[in-house]
Structure formats: C-alpha cells, structure tokens
Scaffold this motif. Structure first.
Motif, PDB file in Angstrom:
ATOM      1  N   GLY A 240       0.858  -1.092  -0.008  1.00 23.14           N
ATOM      2  CA  GLY A 240      -0.018  -0.041  -0.105  1.00 23.14           C
ATOM      3  C   GLY A 240       0.879   1.280  -0.059  1.00 23.14           C
ATOM      4  O   GLY A 240       0.155   2.108   0.126  1.00 23.14           O
ATOM      5  N   GLN A 241       2.085   1.374  -0.268  1.00 22.31           N
ATOM      6  CA  GLN A 241       3.066   2.179  -0.302  1.00 22.31           C
ATOM      7  C   GLN A 241       3.093   2.891  -1.807  1.00 22.31           C
ATOM      8  O   GLN A 241       2.997   2.329  -2.677  1.00 22.31           O
ATOM      9  N   ASN A 242       3.218   4.255  -1.835  1.00 25.26           N
ATOM     10  CA  ASN A 242       3.352   4.931  -3.074  1.00 25.26           C
ATOM     11  C   ASN A 242       4.593   4.412  -3.855  1.00 25.26           C
ATOM     12  O   ASN A 242       5.522   4.474  -3.262  1.00 25.26           O
ATOM     13  N   LEU A 243       4.496   4.236  -4.981  1.00 30.17           N
ATOM     14  CA  LEU A 243       5.918   3.795  -5.909  1.00 30.17           C
ATOM     15  C   LEU A 243       6.649   4.962  -5.951  1.00 30.17           C
ATOM     16  O   LEU A 243       6.172   6.164  -6.383  1.00 30.17           O
ATOM     17  N   THR A 244       7.859   4.701  -5.972  1.00 29.02           N
ATOM     18  CA  THR A 244       9.064   5.677  -6.518  1.00 29.02           C
ATOM     19  C   THR A 244       9.057   5.589  -8.119  1.00 29.02           C
ATOM     20  O   THR A 244       8.272   4.530  -8.784  1.00 29.02           O
ATOM     21  N   LEU A 245       9.917   6.568  -8.667  1.00 29.90           N
ATOM     22  CA  LEU A 245       9.996   6.306 -10.016  1.00 29.90           C
ATOM     23  C   LEU A 245      10.945   5.304 -10.307  1.00 29.90           C
ATOM     24  O   LEU A 245      10.689   4.312 -11.532  1.00 29.90           O
ATOM     25  N   VAL A 246      11.730   4.674  -9.551  1.00 28.30           N
ATOM     26  CA  VAL A 246      12.458   3.443  -9.778  1.00 28.30           C
ATOM     27  C   VAL A 246      11.529   2.214  -9.534  1.00 28.30           C
ATOM     28  O   VAL A 246      11.548   1.329 -10.545  1.00 28.30           O
ATOM     29  N   ASP A 247      10.861   2.159  -8.653  1.00 30.84           N
ATOM     30  CA  ASP A 247       9.673   1.172  -8.279  1.00 30.84           C
ATOM     31  C   ASP A 247       8.950   1.060  -9.620  1.00 30.84           C
ATOM     32  O   ASP A 247       8.648  -0.101 -10.161  1.00 30.84           O
ATOM     33  N   ALA A 248       8.357   2.237 -10.066  1.00 24.17           N
ATOM     34  CA  ALA A 248       7.337   2.059 -11.309  1.00 24.17           C
ATOM     35  C   ALA A 248       8.297   1.494 -12.548  1.00 24.17           C
ATOM     36  O   ALA A 248       7.476   0.861 -13.228  1.00 24.17           O
ATOM     37  N   VAL A 249       9.326   2.064 -12.945  1.00 25.74           N
ATOM     38  CA  VAL A 249      10.066   1.496 -13.909  1.00 25.74           C
ATOM     39  C   VAL A 249      10.261  -0.021 -13.795  1.00 25.74           C
ATOM     40  O   VAL A 249      10.045  -0.702 -14.706  1.00 25.74           O
ATOM     41  N   ALA A 250      10.683  -0.454 -12.496  1.00 26.75           N
ATOM     42  CA  ALA A 250      10.870  -1.806 -12.181  1.00 26.75           C
ATOM     43  C   ALA A 250       9.578  -2.692 -12.516  1.00 26.75           C
ATOM     44  O   ALA A 250       9.602  -3.912 -13.288  1.00 26.75           O
ATOM     45  N   ALA A 251       8.243  -2.122 -12.012  1.00 25.92           N
ATOM     46  CA  ALA A 251       7.140  -2.839 -12.195  1.00 25.92           C
ATOM     47  C   ALA A 251       6.635  -3.147 -13.541  1.00 25.92           C
ATOM     48  O   ALA A 251       6.148  -3.915 -14.222  1.00 25.92           O
ATOM     49  N   ARG A 253       8.763  -2.884 -16.249  1.00 25.29           N
ATOM     50  CA  ARG A 253       9.644  -3.836 -16.995  1.00 25.29           C
ATOM     51  C   ARG A 253       9.377  -5.094 -16.750  1.00 25.29           C
ATOM     52  O   ARG A 253       9.190  -6.022 -17.717  1.00 25.29           O
ATOM     53  N   HIS A 254       8.720  -5.458 -15.399  1.00 25.65           N
ATOM     54  CA  HIS A 254       8.084  -6.722 -15.061  1.00 25.65           C
ATOM     55  C   HIS A 254       6.925  -7.195 -15.841  1.00 25.65           C
ATOM     56  O   HIS A 254       6.902  -7.981 -16.523  1.00 25.65           O
ATOM     57  N   ASP A 255       5.996  -6.044 -16.163  1.00 23.14           N
ATOM     58  CA  ASP A 255       4.923  -6.386 -16.831  1.00 23.14           C
ATOM     59  C   ASP A 255       5.072  -6.534 -18.424  1.00 23.14           C
ATOM     60  O   ASP A 255       4.536  -7.405 -19.098  1.00 23.14           O
ATOM     61  N   VAL A 256       5.979  -5.634 -18.807  1.00 22.09           N
ATOM     62  CA  VAL A 256       6.570  -5.779 -20.311  1.00 22.09           C
ATOM     63  C   VAL A 256       6.895  -7.398 -20.415  1.00 22.09           C
ATOM     64  O   VAL A 256       6.756  -8.120 -21.466  1.00 22.09           O
TER      65      VAL A 256
END
Length: 269
Positions: A240-251, A253-256
C-alpha cells in the motif's frame, strides 16, 4: 541574526533561480523594504519564488528569525527594475495574518527588520537609516501597495525606522569600540565594501556548492518522491505504499516481460 556586524543570518536557504549572479559592478546604495502579503516562513517564501520570477536577499519571519535567500553580492529580483536591483538589498517581512485582518506584522518582526536595516546600512557604509534616502520602499518602483503598513504613513513605519536608527547608533558604537586590524573593512574591485570575515569565505563556499547540492536534491526528489515517500500518481505496491520512479520502472519492466512471455506462448501454439 547570528552576527549583526558581519550580517550572518540565522538561516541560509539560497535560491537556485530567479536572481542574477553579481551586481554588474555596482555597489549597494540602499535597502528596499517589502512585506510578504502573506504569512510565510523562510522555507515557504523560497517555495513561492521557485514558481515566481522574484526573490529578495533576506526574509524576516514573524518570530524574528532572519533567513538569507540571495547572497548580498548577487542581484535579487525584488524592486521591479534592474537599476535598483543591482544597487540595493531587498528585505522581505512576513505578515502575521491575512488581508481580512489588515496584513498585520508582529512587533518582533518589525524590531528585527529594523535592526537588519541598521546592520546593512552600517556594513555597507550607507550612513544612519533615513526613509527616502538609504531606506526605500517597493511601492516607489512599481505599481503596488507593498510594503503597506511598513511604508511612510503606515502604522508600522515609525517603529521600523525608529528601531533602525536606534540600533544603528548602538551597532556603530560597538563596532568603533571593537574593530581592530583584521576586522577592518576592505574594498574589493567593483567598489562594494565588504568585511573579510569568516562569513565572507563561508558564503563564497556555500555560494559555489549550493546550486550543485540543490540540483542533486531535485534529482533525488524526482526519483524518490516528496520526502522519499514515492509518487501517488504512479500507483502503490502490495504493502500500500506509493511507488517511486525506480519502483514504477521496475514494475513496468516486469509487466512488459510478462506480456512478452504470454505472446511467445501464444505464438508457439
């Protein structure tokens, strides 16, 4: 103020834009007084000037704390024209309430602003503070009511100038009684009179490294979000924590990668 004789403020929070390096070879000739038209701390006025093409050298909070936002040796954007800006020190004073209350200012802020005027006048050899001479007001240079009650005719002007003159006399007597050798004023090329004190050298170092540090802080904020707490617009993780830019890019990449595997599996069928 930590040291009136050397103009060492309580806090330093330098602008990283909306000011001009240097004074174009001009020396300080006067102080220009402003009020915030708002109840603002040093940090808050810094934020305001990040989004507005304006700045001043000093901010006086309602509790009397004085912050420096532009070095004296540089040109703050406060008096609406370059000529005056290059030849003046801009002092902003916070209000303690808004327009419905008539933009009041605390006695503490008035007192400390008056003392700051006195200290600037003494430091730069401008003489005893006098309204319309070495003490000027924002409304003289553009269409504005600023500094409102602090201007001549306003209910705070007499107290402001009275304290400035009283404290100037006190400071001058103190300076004349303690100034020897290494504390004497020096006049560098360009004509501005400065004191070669510890503040002068620390100001120079901070002025050199300050913009680089501010830039690194901006990069950190963009990557990690305000106070490192992530960005709500990027979504949340399983905790439930907000994503950082690094987290969002990693997520992403995982989705792709997951989508690519699914496409490959479909192709194999």
């Amino acid at each position: 103020m930590k040291n009136w004789l050397t103009l060492e403020p309580d806090r330093v929070k330098l602008m990283n834009k909306h000011y001009t390096k240097g004074r174009g070879g001009n020396k300080v000739e006067c102080v220009v007084v402003h009020h915030n038209a708002g109840v603002l701390s040093i940090d808050q006025i810094w934020q305001v000037w990040q989004t507005r093409a304006a700045s001043a050298h000093y901010q006086v909070q309602s509790d009397g704390v004085i912050g420096q936002l532009v070095w004296d040796r540089d040109t703050a954007w406060h008096a609406a024209n370059q000529y005056t800006n290059q030849r003046s020190i801009g002092i902003e004073v916070s209000n303690s309430a808004g327009p419905n209350a008539g933009w009041p200012i605390t006695d503490t802020a008035i007192r400390e602003a008056g003392r700051l005027i006195a200290a600037v006048c003494l430091y730069y050899g401008l003489g005893r503070p006098v309204s319309g001479d070495n003490v000027r007001y924002h409304r003289e240079f553009t269409s504005t009511t600023c500094p409102y009650h602090l201007a001549p005719g306003g209910k705070y002007n007499a107290a402001l100038i009275g304290e400035a003159q009283r404290f100037y006399d006190e400071l001058k007597a103190k300076k004349n009684g303690t100034t020897t050798g290494r504390h004497a004023k020096k006049t560098p090329a360009g004509g501005s009179s400065v004191m070669l004190t510890a503040k002068y050298f620390t100001d120079f170092i901070k002025g050199f490294f300050g913009p680089q540090i501010d830039a690194l802080q901006d990069v950190w904020t963009q990557l990690r979000g305000p106070s490192g707490g992530g960005w709500p617009q990027l979504g949340k993780n399983k905790a439930g924590q907000n994503l950082t830019l690094v987290d969002a890019v990693a997520a992403l990449r995982h989705d792709v990668a997951d989508l690519t595997r699914k496409i490959d599996n479909l192709g194999g069928k």
